[in-house]
Motif scaffolding. Structure first.
Motif, mmCIF file in Angstrom:
data_model
loop_
_atom_site.group_PDB
_atom_site.id
_atom_site.type_symbol
_atom_site.label_atom_id
_atom_site.label_comp_id
_atom_site.label_asym_id
_atom_site.label_seq_id
_atom_site.Cartn_x
_atom_site.Cartn_y
_atom_site.Cartn_z
ATOM 1 N N LYS A 27 0.335 -0.505 -0.042
ATOM 2 C CA LYS A 27 0.224 0.127 -0.014
ATOM 3 C C LYS A 27 0.820 1.082 0.275
ATOM 4 O O LYS A 27 1.912 1.346 0.715
ATOM 5 N N VAL A 28 0.851 2.258 -0.870
ATOM 6 C CA VAL A 28 1.267 3.635 -0.789
ATOM 7 C C VAL A 28 -0.076 4.926 0.007
ATOM 8 O O VAL A 28 -1.018 5.124 -0.689
ATOM 9 N N CYS A 29 0.742 5.201 0.893
ATOM 10 C CA CYS A 29 0.555 6.326 2.112
ATOM 11 C C CYS A 29 1.282 7.279 1.587
ATOM 12 O O CYS A 29 1.898 7.922 1.267
ATOM 13 N N LEU A 30 0.080 8.370 2.242
ATOM 14 C CA LEU A 30 0.588 10.578 2.733
ATOM 15 C C LEU A 30 -0.168 10.456 3.251
ATOM 16 O O LEU A 30 -1.501 10.090 3.489
ATOM 17 N N VAL A 31 1.120 11.198 4.700
ATOM 18 C CA VAL A 31 -0.103 11.697 6.103
ATOM 19 C C VAL A 31 0.510 13.149 5.719
ATOM 20 O O VAL A 31 1.940 13.000 5.576
ATOM 21 N N THR A 32 -0.039 13.793 5.668
ATOM 22 C CA THR A 32 0.342 15.815 6.005
ATOM 23 C C THR A 32 0.727 15.764 7.057
ATOM 24 O O THR A 32 -0.066 15.079 7.844
ATOM 25 N N SER A 86 2.830 10.106 -8.243
ATOM 26 C CA SER A 86 2.642 9.471 -9.001
ATOM 27 C C SER A 86 3.351 8.854 -10.137
ATOM 28 O O SER A 86 3.068 7.305 -10.014
ATOM 29 N N ALA A 87 4.354 9.345 -9.963
ATOM 30 C CA ALA A 87 6.460 9.586 -10.560
ATOM 31 C C ALA A 87 6.494 7.924 -9.864
ATOM 32 O O ALA A 87 6.865 7.516 -10.887
ATOM 33 N N GLU A 88 7.181 8.769 -9.041
ATOM 34 C CA GLU A 88 7.955 7.415 -8.161
ATOM 35 C C GLU A 88 6.764 6.134 -7.499
ATOM 36 O O GLU A 88 6.887 4.683 -8.204
ATOM 37 N N GLN A 89 5.574 5.981 -7.547
ATOM 38 C CA GLN A 89 4.812 5.171 -7.224
ATOM 39 C C GLN A 89 3.230 4.179 -9.013
ATOM 40 O O GLN A 89 2.598 3.664 -8.658
ATOM 41 N N ASN A 90 4.106 4.885 -9.554
ATOM 42 C CA ASN A 90 3.279 4.315 -10.847
ATOM 43 C C ASN A 90 2.008 4.793 -11.078
ATOM 44 O O ASN A 90 0.918 3.611 -11.544
ATOM 45 N N GLY A 91 1.820 6.639 -10.372
ATOM 46 C CA GLY A 91 -0.084 6.865 -10.079
ATOM 47 C C GLY A 91 -0.988 5.953 -8.668
ATOM 48 O O GLY A 91 -1.942 6.578 -8.598
ATOM 49 N N GLN A 92 0.015 5.263 -8.055
ATOM 50 C CA GLN A 92 -0.490 4.303 -7.120
ATOM 51 C C GLN A 92 -1.083 4.979 -6.004
ATOM 52 O O GLN A 92 0.850 5.590 -5.594
ATOM 53 N N LEU A 93 -1.572 5.614 -5.261
ATOM 54 C CA LEU A 93 -2.305 6.140 -3.894
ATOM 55 C C LEU A 93 -3.564 5.431 -3.185
ATOM 56 O O LEU A 93 -4.230 5.760 -4.095
ATOM 57 N N ASP A 94 -3.049 4.416 -2.586
ATOM 58 C CA ASP A 94 -4.300 3.806 -1.620
ATOM 59 C C ASP A 94 -4.828 4.973 -0.503
ATOM 60 O O ASP A 94 -5.717 4.529 0.030
#
Length: 325
Positions: free
Chosen positions: A7-12, A80-88
């Protein structure tokens, strides 16, 4: 035990406090987690802590000014560039007003600068919406994803200053309304209410010798029963693993309710006091002695709880002295 492997996550806003705690838990469960903040060195300390835990997840620090539209745009382009468009998963947590709230809690709104609105709701409400837009554009292409706004009971009940509550109520409404548009793409959007969380700033505030006796007692009662910064992260990890997450989309969810449903404890092995418990509500109104006699498991049904909050006038030692004049 849930797994977030792959899973690819972003926490701000993850250099400290709740954001840091969420990132630590997501990586513990195996996620690749991008974290943002204004100070890259502080973010690298979180990355270092993840590595010392020897977990399967990965932490990627990214310096980002969430008051800058261009900086935010570049953040999502990089993911997007590093994860091939994936953001879960997107966790909207960036918030720059904590110190301002603590410093101005005793002032009525008309005695504060107009800038207070932007201080509280620019990196916060506006940026949450902005990040949600960018994340949604990535998630709808893959027909899956989860967006979480970190909000609070302040969306229903007065706390500190009016711009705070206005912003929290708007975050809750954002989740509800955005969820309508996202539903057909299988992307969920929820608003998560942690209870009181003993963050670094709160710990410093409890040691403030200038606190009045009533305010000091109220804060100590509240935060002696608080969640750790990592507890919301545990809750989000379980939400990520919920196969029926779309049944929750658009809702306000309490962290302690997730803990009860999934039978897990905080990282210190304890159960934080549920905000729907009668014990918590009485203590929050300053009725400490009465609260001591009430068992923590005695809870108010969620629907009734929300109704009570909507109708209640805040009776708390944390209110301004002038409000009792």
């Amino acid at each position: 035990m849930c797994s977030l492997e792959g899973k690819v996550c972003l926490v701000t806003g993850a250099s400290r406090g709740i954001g840091r705690g969420i990132a630590l838990q997501l990586t513990t469960y195996g996620a690749t987690c991008y974290i943002t903040g204004r100070n890259i060195e502080n973010l690298k300390l979180v990355e270092k802590e993840v590595k010392t835990r020897y977990v399967s997840g990965k932490c990627i620090p990214v310096e980002c000014d969430h008051s800058s539209d261009e900086s935010v745009k570049q953040l999502f382009e990089r993911i997007s560039a590093e994860q091939n468009g994936q953001l879960d998963l997107l966790v909207n947590n960036a918030y720059s007003a904590v110190k301002y709230l603590m410093d101005n809690h005793d002032k009525s709104f008309w005695d504060q600068s107009f800038d207070s609105w932007d201080t509280v709701n620019n990196v916060g409400l506006r940026n949450h919406y902005q990040c949600a837009v960018h994340a949604s554009r990535m998630m709808i292409k893959r027909r899956k994803g989860l967006i979480v706004n970190i909000s609070s009971v302040g969306g229903k009940l007065y706390f500190q200053i009016p711009p705070y509550g206005i912003g929290k109520a708007a975050k809750d409404r954002m989740a509800k309304d955005c969820a309508v548009d996202l539903a057909k793409y299988n992307v969920a959007f929820i608003s998560l209410w942690p209870g009181p969380v003993r963050t670094e700033i709160i710990g410093e505030s409890l040691d403030d010798k200038s606190l009045t006796e009533d305010r000091g007692r109220a804060l100590n009662w509240l935060f002696s029963r608080a969640e750790s910064p990592e507890y919301p992260g545990k809750c989000i990890a379980y939400l990520m693993s919920d196969k029926d997450i779309m049944k929750r989309t658009g809702q306000v969810i309490l962290t302690t309710d997730i803990g009860l449903e999934n039978d897990f404890k905080d990282v210190n092995g304890q159960d934080p006091l549920n905000c729907r418990s009668l014990k918590f509500m009485l203590g929050g109104m300053g009725m400490y002695t009465l609260s001591d006699y009430i068992p923590g498991w005695l809870r108010i049904p969620k629907g009734l709880y929300m109704m009570i909050l909507s109708l209640a006038k805040a009776r708390s030692p944390l209110k301004k002295k002038s409000d009792y004049a």
